[in-house]
Enzyme design. Sequence first.
Site, PDB file in Angstrom:
ATOM      1  N   PRO A 128      28.090  41.502  54.658  1.00 21.31           N
ATOM      2  CA  PRO A 128      28.342  42.938  54.832  1.00 21.31           C
ATOM      3  C   PRO A 128      29.815  43.296  54.626  1.00 21.31           C
ATOM      4  O   PRO A 128      30.137  44.353  54.112  1.00 21.31           O
ATOM      5  CB  PRO A 128      27.891  43.200  56.275  1.00 21.31           C
ATOM      6  CG  PRO A 128      26.869  42.141  56.554  1.00 21.31           C
ATOM      7  CD  PRO A 128      27.266  40.936  55.744  1.00 21.31           C
ATOM      8  N   GLY A 131      32.381  41.000  50.005  1.00 19.33           N
ATOM      9  CA  GLY A 131      31.763  41.078  48.667  1.00 19.33           C
ATOM     10  C   GLY A 131      32.741  40.507  47.664  1.00 19.33           C
ATOM     11  O   GLY A 131      32.767  39.302  47.409  1.00 19.33           O
ATOM     12  N   ARG A 243      28.568  33.478  35.517  1.00 19.06           N
ATOM     13  CA  ARG A 243      28.984  34.661  34.754  1.00 19.06           C
ATOM     14  C   ARG A 243      28.549  34.569  33.291  1.00 19.06           C
ATOM     15  O   ARG A 243      28.355  35.598  32.640  1.00 19.06           O
ATOM     16  CB  ARG A 243      30.503  34.862  34.906  1.00 19.06           C
ATOM     17  CG  ARG A 243      30.814  35.347  36.317  1.00 19.06           C
ATOM     18  CD  ARG A 243      32.249  35.257  36.739  1.00 19.06           C
ATOM     19  NE  ARG A 243      32.336  35.629  38.172  1.00 19.06           N
ATOM     20  CZ  ARG A 243      33.356  35.340  38.960  1.00 19.06           C
ATOM     21  NH1 ARG A 243      34.394  34.682  38.496  1.00 19.06           N
ATOM     22  NH2 ARG A 243      33.334  35.701  40.232  1.00 19.06           N
ATOM     23  N   GLN A 336      19.764  58.385  24.785  1.00 21.42           N
ATOM     24  CA  GLN A 336      20.109  59.554  23.961  1.00 21.42           C
ATOM     25  C   GLN A 336      19.275  59.568  22.668  1.00 21.42           C
ATOM     26  O   GLN A 336      18.763  60.611  22.269  1.00 21.42           O
ATOM     27  CB  GLN A 336      21.620  59.504  23.637  1.00 21.42           C
ATOM     28  CG  GLN A 336      22.184  60.793  23.107  1.00 21.42           C
ATOM     29  CD  GLN A 336      22.207  61.898  24.173  1.00 21.42           C
ATOM     30  OE1 GLN A 336      22.097  61.625  25.363  1.00 21.42           O
ATOM     31  NE2 GLN A 336      22.303  63.130  23.724  1.00 21.42           N
ATOM     32  N   GLU A 363      27.878  38.942  40.777  1.00 15.66           N
ATOM     33  CA  GLU A 363      28.633  37.757  40.325  1.00 15.66           C
ATOM     34  C   GLU A 363      30.070  38.124  39.952  1.00 15.66           C
ATOM     35  O   GLU A 363      30.641  37.593  38.992  1.00 15.66           O
ATOM     36  CB  GLU A 363      27.886  37.021  39.214  1.00 15.66           C
ATOM     37  CG  GLU A 363      26.506  36.584  39.723  1.00 15.66           C
ATOM     38  CD  GLU A 363      25.973  35.302  39.137  1.00 15.66           C
ATOM     39  OE1 GLU A 363      26.747  34.560  38.519  1.00 15.66           O
ATOM     40  OE2 GLU A 363      24.772  35.044  39.342  1.00 15.66           O
TER      41      GLU A 363
HETATM   42  N1  CAA Z   1      37.516  29.182  39.145  1.00  9.11           N
HETATM   43  C1  CAA Z   1      38.021  28.114  39.790  1.00  9.11           C
HETATM   44  N2  CAA Z   1      38.784  28.206  40.881  1.00  9.11           N
HETATM   45  C2  CAA Z   1      39.072  29.450  41.333  1.00  9.11           C
HETATM   46  C3  CAA Z   1      38.595  30.609  40.709  1.00  9.11           C
HETATM   47  C4  CAA Z   1      37.770  30.444  39.560  1.00  9.11           C
HETATM   48  N3  CAA Z   1      37.266  31.484  38.904  1.00  9.11           N
HETATM   49  N4  CAA Z   1      39.033  31.681  41.387  1.00  9.11           N
HETATM   50  C5  CAA Z   1      39.769  31.218  42.403  1.00  9.11           C
HETATM   51  N5  CAA Z   1      39.793  29.864  42.372  1.00  9.11           N
HETATM   52  C6  CAA Z   1      40.503  28.958  43.270  1.00  9.11           C
HETATM   53  C7  CAA Z   1      42.008  29.230  43.213  1.00  9.11           C
HETATM   54  O1  CAA Z   1      42.615  28.499  42.164  1.00  9.11           O
HETATM   55  C8  CAA Z   1      42.477  28.785  44.585  1.00  9.11           C
HETATM   56  O2  CAA Z   1      42.600  27.384  44.605  1.00  9.11           O
HETATM   57  P1  CAA Z   1      44.110  26.671  44.686  1.00  9.11           P
HETATM   58  O3  CAA Z   1      44.701  27.163  45.980  1.00  9.11           O
HETATM   59  O4  CAA Z   1      43.804  25.213  44.696  1.00  9.11           O
HETATM   60  O5  CAA Z   1      44.842  27.144  43.485  1.00  9.11           O
HETATM   61  C9  CAA Z   1      41.281  29.121  45.468  1.00  9.11           C
HETATM   62  O6  CAA Z   1      40.143  29.228  44.619  1.00  9.11           O
HETATM   63  C10 CAA Z   1      41.473  30.417  46.229  1.00  9.11           C
HETATM   64  O7  CAA Z   1      41.641  31.418  45.260  1.00  9.11           O
HETATM   65  P2  CAA Z   1      42.561  32.694  45.443  1.00  9.11           P
HETATM   66  O8  CAA Z   1      43.786  32.366  46.238  1.00  9.11           O
HETATM   67  O9  CAA Z   1      42.769  33.262  44.090  1.00  9.11           O
HETATM   68  O10 CAA Z   1      41.608  33.614  46.334  1.00  9.11           O
HETATM   69  P3  CAA Z   1      41.545  35.173  46.481  1.00  9.11           P
HETATM   70  O11 CAA Z   1      41.155  35.455  47.882  1.00  9.11           O
HETATM   71  O12 CAA Z   1      42.801  35.814  45.956  1.00  9.11           O
HETATM   72  O13 CAA Z   1      40.278  35.645  45.578  1.00  9.11           O
HETATM   73  C11 CAA Z   1      38.727  35.946  43.810  1.00  9.11           C
HETATM   74  C12 CAA Z   1      39.822  35.075  44.468  1.00  9.11           C
HETATM   75  C13 CAA Z   1      38.781  35.559  42.352  1.00  9.11           C
HETATM   76  C14 CAA Z   1      38.984  37.423  43.942  1.00  9.11           C
HETATM   77  C15 CAA Z   1      37.392  35.552  44.486  1.00  9.11           C
HETATM   78  O14 CAA Z   1      37.352  35.968  45.825  1.00  9.11           O
HETATM   79  C16 CAA Z   1      36.175  36.090  43.742  1.00  9.11           C
HETATM   80  O15 CAA Z   1      35.797  35.547  42.715  1.00  9.11           O
HETATM   81  N6  CAA Z   1      35.517  37.157  44.279  1.00  9.11           N
HETATM   82  C17 CAA Z   1      34.265  37.629  43.732  1.00  9.11           C
HETATM   83  C18 CAA Z   1      33.104  36.963  44.392  1.00  9.11           C
HETATM   84  C19 CAA Z   1      31.843  37.087  43.606  1.00  9.11           C
HETATM   85  O16 CAA Z   1      31.808  36.874  42.400  1.00  9.11           O
HETATM   86  N7  CAA Z   1      30.751  37.370  44.310  1.00  9.11           N
HETATM   87  C20 CAA Z   1      29.469  37.419  43.690  1.00  9.11           C
HETATM   88  C21 CAA Z   1      28.397  37.120  44.698  1.00  9.11           C
HETATM   89  S1  CAA Z   1      27.187  36.016  44.116  1.00  9.11           S
HETATM   90  C22 CAA Z   1      26.051  36.944  43.297  1.00  9.11           C
HETATM   91  O17 CAA Z   1      26.247  38.086  42.992  1.00  9.11           O
HETATM   92  C23 CAA Z   1      24.845  36.184  42.908  1.00  9.11           C
HETATM   93  C24 CAA Z   1      23.636  36.997  42.691  1.00  9.11           C
HETATM   94  O18 CAA Z   1      22.857  37.156  43.567  1.00  9.11           O
HETATM   95  C25 CAA Z   1      23.329  37.513  41.335  1.00  9.11           C
END
Ligand code: CAA
Length: 379
Positions: A128, A131, A243, A336, A363
Amino acid sequence: MNFTLTEEHLAVQEAAREFAQKELLPGVIERDEEQRFPKEQIRKMGELGFMGMMVDPKYNGGGMDTKSYVLAMEEISKIDASASVCMSVNNSLVCWGIEQYGTEEQKEKYLTRLATGEIIGAFCLSEPEAGSDATSQKTTAIDKGDHYLLNGTKNWITNGNSSSVYIVIAQTDPEKGYKGINALIVERESEGFVVGKKENKMGIRSSETHSLMFTDVKIPKENRIGEDGFGFKFAMSVLNGGRIGIASQALGIASGALEFSLQYAQERKAFGKELVQHQGIQFKLADMATQIEAARLLCLQSADLKDRGLPYAKQSAMAKLFASQVAMDVTTEAVQVHGGYGYVKEYHVERLMRDAKITQIYEGTSEIQKIVISRELIK
Ligand code: CAA
């Protein structure tokens, strides 16, 4: 990248197309209207190998490459994006996650059945209040020695009701931030686990989206995926591949809308000639086809990088960002082209337009994809 599809790729594409036309098209409008999960169709997709396409055959998978997966996702999504999101989550987030990071026991116990579609799985990250900001997990998995005690609520979970296996992301040690998060395999029958309300959605209405509640659910330690604290990295890693699946879904929604529009424009007459003879319509169709081709190339490029073991986080984010916008643009134009008929439920394009929107949200929203892309650029 080699742009030529192999005979194997073409065969997979044809099999998916045939399945979608014969098994998914009949009743797709009614299923959407009634929010009815395509249970029987998903079972058949499993039999045909679409639920564990990239899994090693030794775990009952199809042993195919990611490009085959893109091609199959496109064909299935042209007709039924509710079926294809179930397929995408099972393939990319659940099967791939367990195969890549799970133990041999987890693969034997879960993957062998997930790969055939005998059972399906769900990926439970969103909450909740978490996201886009996925590190802010409120669900807790407290370490109790030989097991974790799981408490919390998950939201918007695809395959929420019909799954047998749920990969749940939860916080074990808040002091460690994202390094205190774990990914746990939770079985449907676990005591204290309740499937909550079903969401009444704008699109992909026959997919199952539920909230889930966990109250003192005991999860044995052997159900943790990877080392202690690996859960957030696990989630990010599977989402990079997920993705590609959602980008391909968006691509399929767009190319389905183009196919329906082409068909309609050749049948419908206005001002004494078929719509397709009017330049105003021809230009729309040309723009739609060009956008779709570009989206397809991005999907295949990210799949190709993944297949070759090269980094693909940036490309899969680009593919999803671009293809989901294409899905919105193309489906809007398709409505359209259809005029008044496009606005009513007997024609497929209004459904495709509603389905397109979610590809910009789940995602990782389009804004999150831009964060992923720009961080990779700055690196
Ligand atoms: N690939 C690999 N590693 C990644 C990454 C990626 N795409 N994104 C972040 N990381 C790693 C970072 O490198 C970091 O590791 P290190 O400290 O070792 O460098 C660690 O993860 C933490 O990352 P951040 O400090 O960048 O974290 P953040 O809080 O700033 O946020 C974010 C990162 C990219 C915004 C992440 O929170 C995100 O992807 N959010 C979106 C979540 C999402 O996609 N949700 C979808 C839900 S699932 C769904 O929808 C399924 C369904 O039912 C269809």
